[in-house]
Write a protein that holds these residues in place. Structure first.
Motif, PDB file in Angstrom:
ATOM      1  N   SER A 232       0.591  -1.157  -0.493  1.00 28.60           N
ATOM      2  CA  SER A 232       0.048  -0.233  -0.100  1.00 28.60           C
ATOM      3  C   SER A 232       0.884   1.321   0.172  1.00 28.60           C
ATOM      4  O   SER A 232       0.332   2.951   0.088  1.00 28.60           O
ATOM      5  N   ARG A 233       2.005   0.969   0.009  1.00 29.24           N
ATOM      6  CA  ARG A 233       3.103   2.373   0.163  1.00 29.24           C
ATOM      7  C   ARG A 233       3.558   2.718  -1.334  1.00 29.24           C
ATOM      8  O   ARG A 233       3.455   2.260  -2.276  1.00 29.24           O
ATOM      9  N   ARG A 234       3.632   3.920  -2.037  1.00 30.39           N
ATOM     10  CA  ARG A 234       4.450   4.746  -3.276  1.00 30.39           C
ATOM     11  C   ARG A 234       5.129   4.068  -3.494  1.00 30.39           C
ATOM     12  O   ARG A 234       4.738   3.728  -5.003  1.00 30.39           O
ATOM     13  N   GLN A 235       6.030   4.480  -2.781  1.00 28.90           N
ATOM     14  CA  GLN A 235       7.707   3.903  -3.330  1.00 28.90           C
ATOM     15  C   GLN A 235       8.585   3.499  -2.396  1.00 28.90           C
ATOM     16  O   GLN A 235       9.150   3.862  -1.150  1.00 28.90           O
ATOM     17  N   PRO A 236       8.333   2.344  -1.984  1.00 26.41           N
ATOM     18  CA  PRO A 236       8.448   1.426  -0.652  1.00 26.41           C
ATOM     19  C   PRO A 236       9.802   0.578  -1.214  1.00 26.41           C
ATOM     20  O   PRO A 236      10.459   1.220  -2.582  1.00 26.41           O
ATOM     21  N   LEU A 237      11.007   0.588  -0.213  1.00 26.57           N
ATOM     22  CA  LEU A 237      12.166   0.405  -0.414  1.00 26.57           C
ATOM     23  C   LEU A 237      12.543  -0.786   0.982  1.00 26.57           C
ATOM     24  O   LEU A 237      12.703  -0.306   1.825  1.00 26.57           O
ATOM     25  N   VAL A 238      12.977  -2.038  -0.035  1.00 24.48           N
ATOM     26  CA  VAL A 238      13.043  -3.203   0.765  1.00 24.48           C
ATOM     27  C   VAL A 238      14.863  -3.554   1.123  1.00 24.48           C
ATOM     28  O   VAL A 238      15.530  -3.543  -0.633  1.00 24.48           O
ATOM     29  N   VAL A 239      15.621  -2.848   1.754  1.00 22.09           N
ATOM     30  CA  VAL A 239      17.264  -3.085   1.135  1.00 22.09           C
ATOM     31  C   VAL A 239      17.710  -4.233   1.889  1.00 22.09           C
ATOM     32  O   VAL A 239      17.755  -4.528   3.104  1.00 22.09           O
ATOM     33  N   THR A 240      18.385  -5.415   1.302  1.00 19.77           N
ATOM     34  CA  THR A 240      19.796  -6.667   1.493  1.00 19.77           C
ATOM     35  C   THR A 240      20.871  -5.984   1.440  1.00 19.77           C
ATOM     36  O   THR A 240      21.112  -5.650  -0.002  1.00 19.77           O
ATOM     37  N   ILE A 241      21.263  -6.199   2.757  1.00 20.88           N
ATOM     38  CA  ILE A 241      22.546  -5.727   2.747  1.00 20.88           C
ATOM     39  C   ILE A 241      23.408  -6.883   3.455  1.00 20.88           C
ATOM     40  O   ILE A 241      23.007  -7.631   4.593  1.00 20.88           O
ATOM     41  N   THR A 242      24.272  -7.903   2.723  1.00 28.22           N
ATOM     42  CA  THR A 242      24.713  -8.813   3.393  1.00 28.22           C
ATOM     43  C   THR A 242      25.701  -9.162   2.796  1.00 28.22           C
ATOM     44  O   THR A 242      26.979  -8.627   1.870  1.00 28.22           O
ATOM     45  N   THR A 243      26.869 -10.075   3.552  1.00 29.54           N
ATOM     46  CA  THR A 243      28.232 -11.096   2.883  1.00 29.54           C
ATOM     47  C   THR A 243      27.766 -11.902   2.140  1.00 29.54           C
ATOM     48  O   THR A 243      26.712 -12.825   2.309  1.00 29.54           O
ATOM     49  N   ALA A 244      29.102 -12.774   1.663  1.00 30.19           N
ATOM     50  CA  ALA A 244      28.052 -13.936   1.279  1.00 30.19           C
ATOM     51  C   ALA A 244      28.688 -15.108   2.248  1.00 30.19           C
ATOM     52  O   ALA A 244      28.775 -15.149   3.595  1.00 30.19           O
ATOM     53  N   ASP A 245      27.495 -16.323   1.744  1.00 26.90           N
ATOM     54  CA  ASP A 245      27.437 -17.305   2.291  1.00 26.90           C
ATOM     55  C   ASP A 245      27.954 -18.185   2.392  1.00 26.90           C
ATOM     56  O   ASP A 245      29.198 -18.125   1.838  1.00 26.90           O
ATOM     57  N   ASP A 246      27.673 -19.101   2.913  1.00 31.87           N
ATOM     58  CA  ASP A 246      28.416 -21.023   2.898  1.00 31.87           C
ATOM     59  C   ASP A 246      28.283 -21.347   2.136  1.00 31.87           C
ATOM     60  O   ASP A 246      28.076 -22.603   1.857  1.00 31.87           O
ATOM     61  N   SER A 247      27.307 -20.761   1.051  1.00 22.80           N
ATOM     62  CA  SER A 247      27.266 -22.101  -0.478  1.00 22.80           C
ATOM     63  C   SER A 247      26.288 -23.121  -0.013  1.00 22.80           C
ATOM     64  O   SER A 247      25.291 -24.312  -0.273  1.00 22.80           O
ATOM     65  N   ARG A 248      25.346 -22.844   0.826  1.00 23.56           N
ATOM     66  CA  ARG A 248      23.857 -23.439   1.553  1.00 23.56           C
ATOM     67  C   ARG A 248      22.729 -23.603   0.118  1.00 23.56           C
ATOM     68  O   ARG A 248      22.677 -22.996   0.103  1.00 23.56           O
ATOM     69  N   GLN A 249      22.330 -24.196  -0.368  1.00 27.95           N
ATOM     70  CA  GLN A 249      21.409 -24.193  -1.547  1.00 27.95           C
ATOM     71  C   GLN A 249      19.622 -24.488  -0.484  1.00 27.95           C
ATOM     72  O   GLN A 249      19.611 -25.303   0.158  1.00 27.95           O
ATOM     73  N   GLY A 250      19.240 -23.649  -1.510  1.00 31.21           N
ATOM     74  CA  GLY A 250      18.430 -23.901  -1.193  1.00 31.21           C
ATOM     75  C   GLY A 250      17.586 -22.798  -0.287  1.00 31.21           C
ATOM     76  O   GLY A 250      16.595 -22.165   0.025  1.00 31.21           O
ATOM     77  N   SER A 251      18.650 -22.133   0.444  1.00 29.59           N
ATOM     78  CA  SER A 251      17.999 -20.946   1.521  1.00 29.59           C
ATOM     79  C   SER A 251      17.231 -19.817   0.883  1.00 29.59           C
ATOM     80  O   SER A 251      17.797 -19.216  -0.799  1.00 29.59           O
TER      81      SER A 251
END
Length: 572
Positions: A232-251
Motif C-alpha cells: 500500500s506504499r507509493r515507493q517502498p524500498l526493501v534493502v538487503t545488505i549482506t556478506t557471502a554465505d557458505d553455499s547452502r543450497q535452497g536458502s
C-alpha cells in the motif's frame, strides 16, 4: 529531470550509467574504479525512466547531517564514498517514473540487494538509508524496519543505527530514540526491529526495511512477510545488505543471490529490483593485493590494506581461517567452515547404479535415525572386487507434513526427489519406522546383507524389532575413534576415483548430492575427523549413513582392490 545521456567510455567500463556519471561530474564526485562482480541492469532501462538529480541531492544532504559514531571518523559527517553514490545511492534514489495512482513520480527500484565483504561500510550505509526513509523521504507514517532473526541479531542491526540517529546534531528535537524504536513525530514515522512473523504482520504497512546479513535467515518466511507488507506504499524500498554465505543450497540467501545473478546475465528482467555484488574472481590469487582491491570497493579506506594483510596472514595458517577469509573478505561463497568433500569429486564418481543387478550381492548397511521429525537415511554399500570400490544405494524418508519446509530449504527440489523416488514420504509429522522396517525386510530378501550399522545412542524400538527379525545389527559409535577411518576413507575414494574408473558409484542421486554439499566435519587435535551436523549447512543424514555403512564394509576379511594398491595414492 535529467535528459538521457550518452555513456562516456570510463563510465561504461565501470558499469556506471550515463546519467549517474553526469551527476557525479556535475557534483564534483570522482568516478570510482571498483565495478561490482555482478550488477543488474541500470534502472534507466525501465519503461518511462527519468533521472532526478535533486532526489539524489536530498539523500546526500541527509547523510551529511548524520555522524559517524565509531573509530577515527567518530563525529565526522556520514558522507558516502564515491562507490556508494555511483553504484547504490544515485541509481536507486535518482531514477523515477510517473505513477498515475500516486499522481507523481516515484522511485523505480523497490528491492535493493547489496553484497559486499566485511568492513566496507555496510552498517553506516544501511543506517543512513534507514534514517532517510524514516525522516527524509516525505512519506507520512512511514514504517521502517530492521529485519532480524532473533533478539541478539536485532541488537547488532538496530543499535548502530540508533546511535547514528542519537548523535546527529541536526536530528536533536526531531527524532526520539528508544531502546527498540526511533520515532519521527513530525511525520508520524518510526524505525524499529522485527524478529518474528507476528511482529512483521502487526505493522503490515512497510515503507522501508533493512535486512542485514541475509545468510543468517534459515527460512524465507520473515523476509517474505516484510516484502509483501509494502503493497500500500507509493515507493517502498526493501534493502538487503549482506556478506557471502557458505553455499547452502535452497536458502533465502541462495535464492536472492541467484536471482540477482540471473538479472545481471539478462536471463530475467525485473526493473523493480537492483543489485550489486562485489567479490573476487574465484580463480584469482587470494593473497594478491589486486584481488583484495577487486573484491573490496572501499579498499584502502575501509578495509585498510594493513587489516587485510593481517587477515590474509591468518588465512595462510589453516583451512578454516582460509575459508573464513575467502567468504568474509573476498566475497566468495565457501562450502563449509572446514572443506572436506568437494562436489566435483563426488560428481566425477557418479557412474550408473542398477539396483536390479545388485540382487544377491554382498551388502553392508548404515542406518541414520538421528531425526525422527525430518530425514532418516539408510545406505547400502556393495563391494566390487572386480572394478574396485563400491556401489551405493540409499533409502531416504521424511514425514509428509515436513515436505513443505524441506521444499523451502531446497528451492522446491524436495518434491522433485519424491517424484523421482529418491525421497519417500511417510504419513504424519514424524517418520513412521514401520515403513523403514518393511523396506529393510525387503532389502534383506534381495541382498546378501552382512551387517547393518547404527548409532546406539539413537537406538529405538525399530532396532530391537530388526534384531528380532534376524537383521545383523551392529553398534557403530559416532565418536572420533570410530568415525575418523571411514570418513577419511570416503574422501580418499572420491579423490582417487575417476570418471573412467569411479570408486564410489552413486548414480548421481540428487537428494544425496544436496547433503554432500552441506557436509562438514569436526576435527580433534590429533587430526581425526567425524561428521559434524552442527557445522553443516543443512541435513547430512544420507552422508552419515554412508560413512556408517563404510565403517562396516571396511571390516571385510577380503580387502577391496582399489587404486591405492598400485601406488597411485599414498595413504598416511
Amino acid at each position: 529531470m535529467a535528459r538521457k545521456r550518452t555513456p562516456s567510455p570510463a563510465a561504461a567500463e565501470s558499469g556506471i550509467s550515463p546519467e549517474v556519471a553526469w551527476y557525479m561530474e556535475e557534483r564534483g564526485i570522482p568516478l570510482p574504479d571498483c565495478p561490482p562482480r555482478f550488477q543488474t541492469p541500470s534502472p534507466r532501462e525501465a519503461p518511462g525512466a527519468v533521472f532526478d538529480p535533486e532526489r539524489v541531492d536530498r539523500v546526500l544532504r541527509a547523510f551529511h547531517l548524520l555522524r559517524h559514531t565509531q573509530g577515527k571518523w567518530a563525529g565526522k559527517p556520514l558522507d558516502p564514498d564515491p562507490w556508494q553514490v555511483a553504484y547504490i545511492l544515485a541509481p536507486v534514489f535518482g531514477y523515477v517514473r510517473w505513477d498515475d495512482e500516486a499522481e507523481g513520480y516515484v522511485r523505480i527500484v523497490r528491492k535493493l540487494y547489496v553484497e559486499v565483504p566485511r568492513r566496507n561500510g555496510k552498517t553506516t550505509l544501511s543506517g543512513g538509508i534507514a534514517v532517510y526513509l524514516m525522516a527524509g523521504d516525505g512519506e507520512a507514517g512511514a514504517q521502517v524496519y530492521a529485519v532480524a532473526t532473533n533478539e541478539r541479531q536485532a541488537r547488532f542491526t538496530f543499535d548502530p543505527i540508533r546511535q547514528i540517529a542519537e548523535r546527529a546534531p541536526a536530528l536533536k528535537g526531531n527524532v526520539k530514540a528508544f531502546t527498540k524504536k526511533i520515532t519521527h513525530p513530525a511525520s508520524g514515522s518510526y524505525f524499529t526491529v522485527v524478529s518474528s512473523i507476528a511482529e512483521a504482520m502487526h505493522g503490515a504497512n512497510v515503507h522501508g526495511a533493512i535486512i542485514d546479513e541475509l545468510h543468517v535467515h534459515k527460512t524465507p518466511d520473515l523476509v517474505e512477510t516484510v516484502e509483501t507488507g509494502t503493497g500500500s506504499r507509493r515507493q517502498p524500498l526493501v534493502v538487503t545488505i549482506t556478506t557471502a554465505d557458505d553455499s547452502r543450497q535452497g536458502s533465502i540467501y541462495d535464492r536472492k543471490r541467484g536471482y540477482v545473478e540471473q538479472l545481471a546475465r539478462g536471463a530475467l528482467t525485473d526493473p523493480d529490483t537492483y543489485g550489486v555484488v562485489w567479490g573476487a574472481d574465484p580463480d584469482a590469487d587470494p593473497f594478491s593485493e589486486d584481488t583484495w582491491r577487486a573484491a573490496n570497493p572501499g579498499y584502502g579506506v575501509s578495509p585498510s590494506a594493513a587489516y587485510l594483510r593481517g587477515a590474509a596472514a591468518e588465512a595462510r595458517q589453516s583451512p578454516a581461517d582460509l575459508a573464513k577469509f575467502l567468504r568474509l573478505h573476498l566475497g566468495l561463497r565457501t562450502k563449509q567452515e572446514t572443506k572436506y568433500l568437494q562436489l566435483e569429486d563426488w560428481d566425477r564418481n557418479a557412474s550408473m547404479v542398477d539396483e536390479q543387478r545388485l540382487a544377491g550381492r554382498e551388502a553392508y548397511g548404515g542406518l541414520d535415525l538421528s531425526a525422527t521429525s525430518d530425514l532418516t537415511s539408510l545406505c547400502w554399500l556393495f563391494p566390487d572386487d572386480e572394478r574396485g570400490g563400491f556401489d551405493a544405494v540409499w533409502r531416504v524418508w521424511t514425514p509428509e507434513e515436513r515436505l513443505k519446509d524441506l521444499d523451502k530449504r531446497t528451492a522446491g527440489e524436495a518434491s522433485v526427489w519424491v517424484r523421482q523416488g529418491l525421497l519417500h514420504l511417510t504419513p504424519g509429522n514424524v517418520v513412521d519406522y514401520d515403513f523403514i522396517k518393511a523396506q529393510i525386510e525387503r532389502d534383506m530378501d534381495a541382498f546378501d546383507v552382512r551387517s547393518l550399522g547404527y548409532d546406539p545412542w539413537n537406538a529405538s524400538q525399530l532396532t530391537n524389532d530388526l534384531m528380532e527379525l534376524g537383521a545383523p545389527m551392529v553398534k557403530v559409535r559416532q565418536g572420533f575413534a570410530t568415525m575418523s577411518p571411514p570418513t577419511k576413507e570416503l574422501q580418499r575414494l572420491l579423490l582417487a576415483g575417476t570418471a573412467e574408473r569411479p570408486l564410489l558409484r552413486h548414480g548421481g542421486n540428487a537428494c544425496v548430492r544436496w547433503q554432500v554439499d552441506n557436509f562438514a566435519v569436526a576435527m580433534d587435535p590429533a587430526g581425526n575427523v567425524k561428521p559434524a551436523k552442527d557445522k553443516a549447512g543443512d541435513k547430512i543424514d544420507a552422508v552419515a549413513a554412508l560413512i556408517t555403512a563404510l565403517s562396516e564394509a571396511m571390516t571385510r576379511e577380503q580387502p577391496v582392490r582399489s587404486a591405492y594398491e598400485d601406488g597411485g595414492l599414498e595413504v598416511v
